[in-house]
Design a protein around this motif. Structure first.
Motif, PDB file in Angstrom:
ATOM      1  N   SER A  43       0.663  -1.677   0.433  1.00  0.00           N
ATOM      2  CA  SER A  43      -0.059   0.566   0.392  1.00  0.00           C
ATOM      3  C   SER A  43       0.806   1.033   0.304  1.00  0.00           C
ATOM      4  CB  SER A  43      -0.752   0.048   1.224  1.00  0.00           C
ATOM      5  OG  SER A  43      -1.264   1.386   1.519  1.00  0.00           O
ATOM      6  N   THR A  44       0.514   2.424  -0.634  1.00  0.00           N
ATOM      7  CA  THR A  44       1.741   3.248  -0.787  1.00  0.00           C
ATOM      8  C   THR A  44       1.467   4.109   0.399  1.00  0.00           C
ATOM      9  OG1 THR A  44       0.221   4.549  -1.820  1.00  0.00           O
ATOM     10  CG2 THR A  44       1.668   3.340  -3.516  1.00  0.00           C
ATOM     11  N   ASN A  45       0.032   3.995   0.702  1.00  0.00           N
ATOM     12  CA  ASN A  45       0.000   4.380   2.831  1.00  0.00           C
ATOM     13  C   ASN A  45       1.177   3.690   3.390  1.00  0.00           C
ATOM     14  OD1 ASN A  45      -1.793   6.463   1.283  1.00  0.00           O
ATOM     15  ND2 ASN A  45      -3.049   6.279   2.948  1.00  0.00           N
ATOM     16  N   GLN A  96      -0.873  -2.199  -6.081  1.00  0.00           N
ATOM     17  CA  GLN A  96      -1.113  -2.585  -4.380  1.00  0.00           C
ATOM     18  C   GLN A  96      -1.860  -3.654  -4.212  1.00  0.00           C
ATOM     19  OE1 GLN A  96      -1.317   2.084  -2.391  1.00  0.00           O
ATOM     20  NE2 GLN A  96      -3.348   0.678  -3.362  1.00  0.00           N
ATOM     21  N   GLY A 156      -3.720  -2.951  -0.925  1.00  0.00           N
ATOM     22  CA  GLY A 156      -4.545  -1.392  -1.624  1.00  0.00           C
ATOM     23  C   GLY A 156      -5.454  -1.426   0.189  1.00  0.00           C
ATOM     24  N   ARG A 157      -5.503   0.273   0.503  1.00  0.00           N
ATOM     25  CA  ARG A 157      -6.270   0.253   1.644  1.00  0.00           C
ATOM     26  C   ARG A 157      -7.296   1.208   1.709  1.00  0.00           C
ATOM     27  NH1 ARG A 157      -2.023  -0.057   5.868  1.00  0.00           N
ATOM     28  NH2 ARG A 157      -0.981   2.037   6.753  1.00  0.00           N
ATOM     29  N   GLY A 158      -8.706   0.731   2.282  1.00  0.00           N
ATOM     30  CA  GLY A 158      -9.413   2.561   1.509  1.00  0.00           C
ATOM     31  C   GLY A 158     -10.357   2.737   2.751  1.00  0.00           C
ATOM     32  N   ARG A 159     -10.986   3.276   3.366  1.00  0.00           N
ATOM     33  CA  ARG A 159     -10.962   3.824   4.708  1.00  0.00           C
ATOM     34  C   ARG A 159     -12.326   2.445   5.500  1.00  0.00           C
ATOM     35  NH1 ARG A 159     -15.942   7.030   4.390  1.00  0.00           N
ATOM     36  NH2 ARG A 159     -15.659   8.254   6.961  1.00  0.00           N
ATOM     37  N   TRP A 215      -8.939  -1.519  -0.848  1.00  0.00           N
ATOM     38  CA  TRP A 215      -8.688  -0.804  -1.774  1.00  0.00           C
ATOM     39  C   TRP A 215      -8.460  -1.541  -3.818  1.00  0.00           C
ATOM     40  CZ3 TRP A 215     -11.748   3.930  -3.181  1.00  0.00           C
ATOM     41  CH2 TRP A 215     -11.431   4.393  -4.651  1.00  0.00           C
ATOM     42  N   ASN A 227     -14.707  12.392   1.711  1.00  0.00           N
ATOM     43  CA  ASN A 227     -13.312  11.903   0.984  1.00  0.00           C
ATOM     44  C   ASN A 227     -13.767  11.379  -0.493  1.00  0.00           C
ATOM     45  OD1 ASN A 227     -14.423   9.007   1.413  1.00  0.00           O
ATOM     46  ND2 ASN A 227     -12.588   8.634   1.884  1.00  0.00           N
ATOM     47  N   LYS A 230     -18.413   6.737  -8.349  1.00  0.00           N
ATOM     48  CA  LYS A 230     -17.218   7.404  -7.236  1.00  0.00           C
ATOM     49  C   LYS A 230     -15.935   7.057  -8.702  1.00  0.00           C
ATOM     50  CE  LYS A 230     -14.421   6.072  -3.176  1.00  0.00           C
ATOM     51  NZ  LYS A 230     -14.547   5.429  -2.307  1.00  0.00           N
ATOM     52  N   GLY A 240     -11.575   7.909  -3.960  1.00  0.00           N
ATOM     53  CA  GLY A 240     -11.201   7.826  -3.123  1.00  0.00           C
ATOM     54  C   GLY A 240     -10.132   8.313  -1.869  1.00  0.00           C
ATOM     55  N   ILE A 241     -10.031   9.071  -0.889  1.00  0.00           N
ATOM     56  CA  ILE A 241      -8.938   9.245  -0.287  1.00  0.00           C
ATOM     57  C   ILE A 241      -8.577   8.913   0.949  1.00  0.00           C
ATOM     58  CG2 ILE A 241      -8.271  11.690   1.222  1.00  0.00           C
ATOM     59  CD1 ILE A 241      -9.816  13.092  -2.148  1.00  0.00           C
ATOM     60  N   ILE A 285      -4.798   8.798  -1.874  1.00  0.00           N
ATOM     61  CA  ILE A 285      -5.345   8.912  -3.103  1.00  0.00           C
ATOM     62  C   ILE A 285      -5.295   7.907  -4.572  1.00  0.00           C
ATOM     63  CG2 ILE A 285      -6.287  10.414  -5.105  1.00  0.00           C
ATOM     64  CD1 ILE A 285      -4.794  12.822  -3.377  1.00  0.00           C
ATOM     65  N   GLY A 286      -6.446   7.528  -4.165  1.00  0.00           N
ATOM     66  CA  GLY A 286      -6.424   6.228  -5.138  1.00  0.00           C
ATOM     67  C   GLY A 286      -8.128   7.164  -6.400  1.00  0.00           C
TER      68      GLY A 286
HETATM   69  C1  BTN Z   1     -11.522   5.261   0.604  1.00  0.00           C
HETATM   70  O1  BTN Z   1     -12.433   5.643  -0.498  1.00  0.00           O
HETATM   71  O2  BTN Z   1     -12.170   3.693   0.720  1.00  0.00           O
HETATM   72  C2  BTN Z   1      -9.919   5.608   0.129  1.00  0.00           C
HETATM   73  C3  BTN Z   1      -8.900   5.075  -0.734  1.00  0.00           C
HETATM   74  C4  BTN Z   1      -7.991   5.025  -0.638  1.00  0.00           C
HETATM   75  C5  BTN Z   1      -7.392   4.506  -1.524  1.00  0.00           C
HETATM   76  C6  BTN Z   1      -5.897   4.976  -1.664  1.00  0.00           C
HETATM   77  S1  BTN Z   1      -5.100   4.213  -3.191  1.00  0.00           S
HETATM   78  C7  BTN Z   1      -3.391   4.771  -2.704  1.00  0.00           C
HETATM   79  C8  BTN Z   1      -3.525   5.212  -1.522  1.00  0.00           C
HETATM   80  N1  BTN Z   1      -2.923   3.506  -0.331  1.00  0.00           N
HETATM   81  C9  BTN Z   1      -3.914   2.897   0.010  1.00  0.00           C
HETATM   82  O3  BTN Z   1      -3.608   2.041  -0.007  1.00  0.00           O
HETATM   83  N2  BTN Z   1      -4.959   3.502  -0.139  1.00  0.00           N
HETATM   84  C10 BTN Z   1      -5.084   4.694  -0.552  1.00  0.00           C
END
Ligand code: BTN
Length: 333
Positions: free
Chosen positions: A93-95, A117, A120-123, A128, A180, A188, A191-192, A210-211
């Motif tokens: 995950s870039t985060n 990713q 990848g993580r979402g809220r 993600w 977000n 959509k 997402g942030i 940001i994705g």
């Molecule tokens: C959401 O709407 O739930 C937030 C999604 C955020 C996704 C981005 S992709 C780049 C960055 N790295 C992650 O793991 N998540 C965010």
């Protein structure tokens, strides 16, 4: 490499006029032989560069993959955002990577991109989803002088900057669903996810992830997301160069971060409000298992949502999941 960025920037600036080897060498601070070698190498990685004794070199097309030097050359000089750029073919995950950079003491403004990713993580603990090479997936490391309750400002900056970048590039006018989601119609587009490390009084560091869906076709999304997600390609019928999209996004983020630091967050919040699809609507806000219903009236100076409940009381909401009409669960949705 700094001279690579200078060289590409000079090619972008020269546009259709082209630029001579001499001028390119002067701008990049390199000798003419290195310029010729580098041009060949750039061609191998997918840059179409035309050469002629009349106009020198002309950059016709850039590759459709993300390259740090290409993004840096396109953004030009920035104050903070994009001072350091890393691109991964694949990462968890870039985060997660940006949070690690923060702990290692890397300066604010560093940006991490990935083509894919694996986690990848979402809220709200969601995943993600991405389809390799079709999105802009990025995380920006910041060290703002803010208190933890003010962190929502950065999420607002992220959503506003994404909406502006998309609008400037494509003419599409995205809306924002608090807190977000960047949406077009009800679908959509981006997402942030803001994550941070803080003490009671001060944020140590914050990562703005940001994705943005760019080149996905409808069938690139898993079945359960198809009705809820869109991409620039679906909306415009056109394939976009993601380095161009990424650069537009970094420029907007840099501009808005400067505006916030200069005490002009209210201006950004006003722009955000003018795009907000949530305000004025009856919404349900979910936090875990509880839900509050009410009318979304405004956002305050910290980015919190002010919700007028049935009893007439105004509740200040700092997080949660806003449902505008029917239920919209899921990470990307
Ligand atoms: C959401 O709407 O739930 C937030 C999604 C955020 C996704 C981005 S992709 C780049 C960055 N790295 C992650 O793991 N998540 C965010």
């Amino acid at each position: 490499m700094k001279s690579d960025v200078e060289m590409l920037r000079a090619l972008y600036q020269a546009g259709a006029d082209g630029i001579s080897t001499n001028s390119l060498a002067a701008k990049a601070g390199a000798d003419q032989t290195s310029i010729r070698v580098r041009i060949q190498e750039w061609r191998h990685i997918g840059f179409q560069i035309e050469a002629s004794p009349h106009f020198g070199y002309r950059l016709l097309e850039a590759p459709h993959r993300l390259l740090g030097e290409d993004i840096a050359a396109r953004i030009g000089p920035v104050r903070v955002v994009g001072r350091q750029i890393q691109v991964f073919q694949e990462t968890s995950s870039t985060n997660e990577v940006a949070l690690r950079l923060a702990v290692d003491g890397v300066a604010e403004g560093a940006v991490v991109f990935a083509e894919h990713q694996s986690r990848g993580r979402g809220r709200l603990g969601r995943a993600w989803f991405d389809f390799t090479g079709k999105s802009v997936l990025m995380s920006l490391l910041l060290r703002p002088t803010l208190r933890p309750p003010e962190a929502a400002r950065l999420t607002i900056i992220g959503a506003a900057a994404t909406a502006w970048a998309v609008e400037k590039l494509t003419n599409i006018k995205p809306s924002i669903k608090w807190p977000n989601d960047v949406i077009v119609g009800e679908k959509k587009l981006a997402g942030i996810l803001t994550e941070m490390r803080a003490e009671t009084d001060q944020i140590h560091h914050l990562v703005l992830g940001i994705g943005l869906n760019v080149n996905q076709t409808k069938t690139d999304f898993p079945e359960e997301l198809r009705q809820r997600c869109s991409s620039l390609r679906i909306l415009t019928g056109q394939v976009w160069n993601r380095a161009e999209v990424a650069a537009a996004l970094l420029k907007e983020l840099d501009r808005d971060y400067q505006r916030m630091k200069a005490g002009r967050f209210a201006k950004i919040a006003a722009e955000w409000q003018s795009r907000c699809a949530t305000l004025g609507r009856q919404v349900a806000v979910q936090f875990g298992k509880s839900t509050i219903h009410g009318r979304a009236e405004a956002i305050d100076g910290d980015g919190a949502l002010l919700l007028r409940t049935g009893s007439g009381l105004v509740k200040r909401i700092l997080g949660g999941d806003v449902l505008l009409r029917t239920d919209k669960n899921g990470s990307n949705g």
